[in-house]
Design an enzyme around this catalytic site. Structure first.
Site, PDB file in Angstrom:
ATOM      1  N   THR A  13       0.947  -1.079  -0.255  1.00  0.00           N
ATOM      2  CA  THR A  13       0.275   0.541   0.002  1.00  0.00           C
ATOM      3  C   THR A  13       0.908   0.954   0.391  1.00  0.00           C
ATOM      4  O   THR A  13       0.718   2.094  -0.424  1.00  0.00           O
ATOM      5  CB  THR A  13      -1.199  -0.294   1.169  1.00  0.00           C
ATOM      6  OG1 THR A  13      -0.374   0.094   2.735  1.00  0.00           O
ATOM      7  CG2 THR A  13      -2.370  -0.934   0.653  1.00  0.00           C
ATOM      8  N   ILE A  16       5.411   3.068  -3.786  1.00  0.00           N
ATOM      9  CA  ILE A  16       6.481   2.163  -5.253  1.00  0.00           C
ATOM     10  C   ILE A  16       5.482   0.544  -4.979  1.00  0.00           C
ATOM     11  O   ILE A  16       5.442   0.109  -5.903  1.00  0.00           O
ATOM     12  CB  ILE A  16       7.640   1.684  -5.307  1.00  0.00           C
ATOM     13  CG1 ILE A  16       7.812   1.762  -6.866  1.00  0.00           C
ATOM     14  CG2 ILE A  16       8.329   1.081  -4.420  1.00  0.00           C
ATOM     15  CD1 ILE A  16       7.588   2.430  -7.664  1.00  0.00           C
ATOM     16  N   ARG A  36      -1.912  -5.420   7.253  1.00  0.00           N
ATOM     17  CA  ARG A  36      -2.959  -5.344   8.733  1.00  0.00           C
ATOM     18  C   ARG A  36      -4.303  -5.118   8.913  1.00  0.00           C
ATOM     19  O   ARG A  36      -4.291  -4.748   7.611  1.00  0.00           O
ATOM     20  CB  ARG A  36      -1.990  -4.296   9.179  1.00  0.00           C
ATOM     21  CG  ARG A  36      -0.163  -3.859   9.463  1.00  0.00           C
ATOM     22  CD  ARG A  36      -0.133  -2.525  10.208  1.00  0.00           C
ATOM     23  NE  ARG A  36       1.654  -2.364  10.197  1.00  0.00           N
ATOM     24  CZ  ARG A  36       2.252  -2.161   9.494  1.00  0.00           C
ATOM     25  NH1 ARG A  36       1.691  -1.144   8.621  1.00  0.00           N
ATOM     26  NH2 ARG A  36       3.107  -1.864   9.569  1.00  0.00           N
ATOM     27  N   THR A  39      -5.239  -1.057   8.817  1.00  0.00           N
ATOM     28  CA  THR A  39      -4.776  -0.779   7.453  1.00  0.00           C
ATOM     29  C   THR A  39      -5.938  -1.164   6.220  1.00  0.00           C
ATOM     30  O   THR A  39      -6.632   0.361   6.047  1.00  0.00           O
ATOM     31  CB  THR A  39      -3.800  -1.399   6.430  1.00  0.00           C
ATOM     32  OG1 THR A  39      -2.781  -1.234   7.306  1.00  0.00           O
ATOM     33  CG2 THR A  39      -3.379  -0.422   4.984  1.00  0.00           C
ATOM     34  N   SER A 111      13.660  -4.309  -0.653  1.00  0.00           N
ATOM     35  CA  SER A 111      12.954  -3.084  -0.943  1.00  0.00           C
ATOM     36  C   SER A 111      14.334  -1.908  -1.200  1.00  0.00           C
ATOM     37  O   SER A 111      15.283  -2.115  -0.676  1.00  0.00           O
ATOM     38  CB  SER A 111      12.531  -2.630   0.028  1.00  0.00           C
ATOM     39  OG  SER A 111      12.016  -1.205  -0.267  1.00  0.00           O
ATOM     40  N   GLU A 112      13.948  -2.052  -2.367  1.00  0.00           N
ATOM     41  CA  GLU A 112      15.629  -0.824  -2.961  1.00  0.00           C
ATOM     42  C   GLU A 112      15.066   0.134  -3.858  1.00  0.00           C
ATOM     43  O   GLU A 112      14.329   0.644  -3.488  1.00  0.00           O
ATOM     44  CB  GLU A 112      15.908  -2.542  -4.229  1.00  0.00           C
ATOM     45  CG  GLU A 112      16.923  -2.926  -3.422  1.00  0.00           C
ATOM     46  CD  GLU A 112      18.569  -3.384  -3.375  1.00  0.00           C
ATOM     47  OE1 GLU A 112      18.665  -2.252  -3.601  1.00  0.00           O
ATOM     48  OE2 GLU A 112      19.583  -4.112  -2.338  1.00  0.00           O
ATOM     49  N   LYS A 133      20.668  -0.480   3.290  1.00  0.00           N
ATOM     50  CA  LYS A 133      19.866  -1.682   1.996  1.00  0.00           C
ATOM     51  C   LYS A 133      20.823  -2.502   1.900  1.00  0.00           C
ATOM     52  O   LYS A 133      20.665  -3.794   1.619  1.00  0.00           O
ATOM     53  CB  LYS A 133      19.423  -0.664   0.761  1.00  0.00           C
ATOM     54  CG  LYS A 133      17.968   0.284   1.376  1.00  0.00           C
ATOM     55  CD  LYS A 133      18.069   0.602  -0.511  1.00  0.00           C
ATOM     56  CE  LYS A 133      16.790   1.252  -0.694  1.00  0.00           C
ATOM     57  NZ  LYS A 133      16.282   2.114  -1.294  1.00  0.00           N
ATOM     58  N   ASN A 153      16.721   3.641 -10.194  1.00  0.00           N
ATOM     59  CA  ASN A 153      16.563   4.737 -10.260  1.00  0.00           C
ATOM     60  C   ASN A 153      15.883   5.654  -9.429  1.00  0.00           C
ATOM     61  O   ASN A 153      15.417   5.262  -8.741  1.00  0.00           O
ATOM     62  CB  ASN A 153      17.343   4.872 -11.550  1.00  0.00           C
ATOM     63  CG  ASN A 153      18.704   3.844 -12.164  1.00  0.00           C
ATOM     64  OD1 ASN A 153      19.705   3.792 -11.029  1.00  0.00           O
ATOM     65  ND2 ASN A 153      19.162   3.490 -12.464  1.00  0.00           N
TER      66      ASN A 153
END
Length: 322
Positions: A13, A16, A36, A39, A111-112, A133, A153
């Site tokens: 949610t 990204i 959750r 949420t 998560s990148e 990261k 990017n």
């Protein structure tokens, strides 16, 4: 044709995350979103939860801090994609532990969705975030979990409309972040960090979602960095301003902020401005998105792997902002 992998998105949610969820569902993968219960009942999230349901996404109740719920959710899928935000980067060790216990995951995407954190010259808050990261990468590798790291990017839909129009000596995008009503790039003057020559890469969020999901069942992306680096979306700050000037038929006043001033701003500003300045420094002064070649030993490039994907160009995105 082999069955498409079942995908669990954690953080779906978020900014990204919702694009990753949408791309997964659209591509026909059985898609699961960890949410959750709070949420689902949150009125501010009703729109996105409704869109998940209408596109056939399976909502799975769970929480990063509830190990049993994580393991239960992970056991239902083949691939886990984390899109958690900055405050939860370090909490991904809990996902790693749950993946190890579940024992069934074919691939983990942490998560990148930004710079390649192993190839940066960052300072300040960006250095801290990139460092966390990188630590998550090392933890994944130490546990022998199959992975793909998506180096997507800059988010074009977020950054392009926020080109700075401020008189303050600060790096770009800042005035737009402090003026939520602003809807487009500058019309009179622009502040450029450094000399404006290092190149950055701007990708539309929907395209980032598409390329990420394309990689899920692709053996060529296994244990590799997936770089989303289309030549048509690779511009220096000077080049993108020049393109914008042509579209609006006007020459902008350009204020160049030397690296020494940007470093001073990073030290003196409070959060979130110091974080924004430090990302500017990494991307637009050090050129960290494009100052290295993608070698087959560690990475692959998305537009070369998937030439069938019709991605949105920066030129097209700017047309919508004119």
């Amino acid at each position: 044709m082999p069955e498409k992998s079942k995908i669990l998105i954690i953080g779906g949610t978020g900014y990204i995350g919702k694009f990753i969820v949408a791309a997964s569902a659209k591509s026909g993968h059985p898609t699961f979103a960890l949410v959750r219960e709070s949420t689902v009942s949150d009125p501010s999230k009703s729109g996105i939860i409704g869109s998940f349901k209408s596109s056939g996404v399976n909502l799975v109740y769970g929480d990063l801090n509830d190990h049993e719920s994580l393991v239960k959710a992970i056991k239902q899928v083949d691939v886990v994609i984390s899109t958690v935000g900055r405050l939860q980067f370090s909490d991904q060790v809990k996902i790693i532990a749950a993946i190890k216990e579940a024992g069934n995951v074919k691939r983990f995407f942490p998560s990148e969705f930004g710079n390649d954190v192993d190839r940066v010259h960052a300072v300040g808050p960006a250095k801290i975030a990139f460092g966390i990261k990188a630590q998550i990468r090392r933890a994944i590798e130490a546990e022998g979990i199959p992975y793909t790291y998506v180096c997507s990017n800059l988010f074009a839909g977020f950054f392009l409309p926020r080109l700075s129009q401020s008189d303050a000596t600060a790096a770009f995008f800042v005035s737009k972040l402090s003026q939520p009503g602003a809807t487009g790039p500058p019309r009179d003057k622009v502040i450029i960090p450094g000399d404006g020559n290092p190149k950055a890469v701007f990708n539309k969020e929907e395209d980032i979602g598409t390329y990420t999901i394309k990689a899920v069942d692709d053996p060529s992306t296994l244990n590799k960095n997936l770089y989303i680096r289309p030549p048509k979306n690779t511009y220096s700050y000077n080049e993108i301003i020049s393109l914008w000037e042509k579209k609006i038929g006007k020459t902008l006043e350009k204020i160049y902020v030397p690296e020494e001033q940007v470093l001073k701003d990073i030290q003196e500003a409070s959060f979130p401005l110091n974080a924004i300045f430090s990302i500017d420094h990494s991307v637009f002064i050090k050129g960290d998105q494009t100052n290295f070649e993608v070698e087959p030993s560690f990475g692959v490039e998305a537009t070369e792997l998937y030439p069938d994907v019709k991605f949105t160009t920066v030129d097209e995105l700017l047309n919508h902002l004119v």
